[in-house]
Design an enzyme around this catalytic site. Structure first.
Site, PDB file in Angstrom:
ATOM      1  N   CYS A 342      -0.269   7.490   0.237  1.00 47.94           N
ATOM      2  CA  CYS A 342       0.973   7.082  -0.419  1.00 47.94           C
ATOM      3  C   CYS A 342       2.109   8.020  -0.026  1.00 47.94           C
ATOM      4  CB  CYS A 342       0.781   7.002  -1.933  1.00 47.94           C
ATOM      5  SG  CYS A 342       2.063   6.016  -2.756  1.00 47.94           S
ATOM      6  N   HIS A 452      -4.291   3.827  -2.988  1.00 45.60           N
ATOM      7  CA  HIS A 452      -4.929   4.791  -3.881  1.00 45.60           C
ATOM      8  C   HIS A 452      -6.367   4.338  -4.156  1.00 45.60           C
ATOM      9  CE1 HIS A 452      -1.338   7.083  -4.752  1.00 45.60           C
ATOM     10  NE2 HIS A 452      -0.669   5.966  -5.002  1.00 45.60           N
TER      11      HIS A 452
END
Length: 520
Positions: A342, A452
């Site tokens: 991310c 994630h």
């Protein structure tokens, strides 16, 4: 005959004498105990402050702790379980997420004065919906109910308990010292009607011989007129995610475990978020995970992970101030393996652009050069992408075909950035909806993803770790570690630990139910 509306289900609320006393884990344990005993249970925390968030099945963002508690209840997480999420962006400022969608950034005073009255409505409506759909709702407070400066606008402790007509159990952490003073002091500060709502205490994180506590517990019960419902010993290596970085700090490791083959260094970013992404790596028998904050701690690990962050621009600036950016580049140029997740993925690119001031309100510039390890450019948009994804690993660049055995992957995305490539790249992951994600260098040694939980996928995680083993001249390992199965067993282990040290008959009595489930 028109059916009559069902009465709202009973509730129980766990509050604490302070932050990080173990409220979340006690709630998690009670959720699993009541679920195992046959009840339909839901967790609830009206307002959570954490950058460690989770995406619900319908693509909404809530605090990670409530998602973990939903898993303990064996149900899907919803935003009703955490209608207000505060994600700190600075010392006095946070992004306010309402029912899973970003509302806006507030400073502390404006949030308290201008938004809390509105937030109350969302909180009460969410709690009412949960109570209508379940047999029991286990509520969690935040910080301490004795914060007199916050009392008149409280939406998360005693006023929330009153909205849910919840008996309160007060949890205190004996490991930090002053447990009797913290309990008695909290009770003294509460208003009379709030003290009446407290039905007992749990002393948490105890080490040593319980017999040594007997005189103190007897005094506490006499002083307060309330029972001690249990003394819960410290449970090491629970195997469940930490709620926030404050609890993570208590177990940070800066040195590699010499008993394990692989050394994985994670950059401890100032605004670290979703740090649970590396939990599954630490569960493997051959992998040691440690956190580093400065170049001299880095050494020569087998891989570096740059995790998620609430503000990639500011954390990239912090890496530069510490000299970690150059250390990572030198490591990568010498053949080291680097992973970005991310915000860490964005940092691996060439540039990060923030034309709308999404992340750069406190930064020196709205444009910043990245680490330059991947040919990508990120621009921050006003809309946040929150979505769950599933698909398969497409293989590393340079491979003629995808892996011989398809490696399924799933996870979730939470990001404001939109990433474009300066040159053609082969995606690492192809998802069931036709979308793609990820990029890597030609040799696959540096790669990044928006997903994630990518290392929660057993096959992919083991494949990557075996690549690290080959770098060291070690044979591949066929590990039998299964992250989700291990996590499920951890719920039951935690539940039995709490059940064996807490008077559950008293808990059932205060809720007003009996062991064995409900006919609701």
């Amino acid at each position: 005959m028109k059916p009559q509306p069902q009465a709202p289900c009973p509730t129980l609320m766990i509050q604490g004498t302070a932050s990080d006393v173990g409220k979340s884990l006690i709630v998690t344990a009670l959720c699993r105990i009541l679920t195992n005993d046959g009840y339909r249970v839901a967790p609830f925390k009206s307002q959570n402050m954490s950058n460690n968030s989770h995406v619900t099945p319908d693509g909404k963002e809530i605090g990670r702790a409530q998602a973990v508690q939903a898993d303990a209840c064996r149900i899907a997480a919803t935003t009703d379980m955490n209608p207000i999420l505060l994600k700190p962006t600075g010392e006095r400022r946070a992004q306010v997420v309402v029912h899973g969608k970003p509302l806006r950034d507030y400073d502390a005073i404006d949030y308290r004065e201008k938004y809390l009255p509105t937030a109350e409505r969302f909180v009460r409506e969410a709690l009412d919906r949960l109570r209508a759909a379940h047999d029991v709702v286990v509520m969690e407070g935040a910080g301490s109910p004795a914060e007199v400066n916050l009392r008149d606008r409280d939406i998360v402790n005693m006023r929330a308990a009153a909205w849910g007509d919840a008996p309160v159990v007060l949890v205190a952490d004996i490991d930090r010292g002053g447990v009797f003073a913290s309990i008695v002091g909290t009770m003294a500060i509460l208003r009379p009607e709030e003290r009446d709502r407290v039905k007992g205490f749990i002393v948490n994180k105890f080490r040593g011989d319980p017999a040594l506590l007997t005189d103190g517990l007897d005094w506490l019960e006499k002083e307060t007129g309330k029972p001690v419902l249990g003394v819960v010993p410290m449970l090491h290596d629970v195997g469940l995610e930490d709620e926030d970085a404050a609890s993570l700090d208590n177990k940070l490791r800066t040195r590699a475990d010499p008993t394990r083959d692989l050394d994985i260094a994670v950059l401890r970013l100032p605004r670290l978020s979703n740090f649970t992404d590396v939990d599954a790596l630490a569960g493997e028998p051959d992998a040691s995970v440690r956190y580093v904050t400065k170049p001299e701690e880095l050494g020569r690990p087998d891989a570096i992970v740059i995790p998620g962050t609430k503000n990639a621009l500011m954390d990239l600036a912090a890496l530069r101030e510490r000299g970690l950016d150059e250390a990572v580049r030198r490591y990568a140029s010498s053949g080291g393996r680097v992973v970005g997740i991310c915000g860490g993925y964005q940092m691996l690119g060439l540039t990060l652009n923030d034309p709308h001031g999404v992340e750069s309100s406190e930064a020196a510039t709205s444009r910043m050069d990245g680490l330059g390890l991947l040919p990508l450019e990120t621009t921050y948009a006003r809309e946040k992408r929150t979505v769950r994804v599933s698909g398969a690993f497409a293989g590393w660049p340079g491979e003629a075909a995808p892996p011989a055995v398809e490696l399924p992957v799933e996870g979730y995305e939470i990001h404001m950035g939109e990433t474009a490539f300066r040159e053609p790249v082969r995606p690492l992951f192809r998802f069931d909806d036709g979308s793609e994600d990820g990029a890597a260098t030609g040799d696959g040694r540096v790669w990044g993803t928006y997903v994630h939980g990518i290392f929660d996928n057993d096959g992919f995680r083991r494949s990557w770790l075996n690549a690290l083993r080959r770098d060291r001249g070690l044979p591949s390992l066929a590990s039998d570690y299964r992250h989700r199965e291990t996590r499920e067993a951890a719920f039951d282990r935690l539940a039995e630990h709490v059940r064996s040290h807490v008077d559950m008959e008293a808990i059932y009595a205060m809720i007003g139910i009996r062991k064995g489930g409900s006919s609701r």
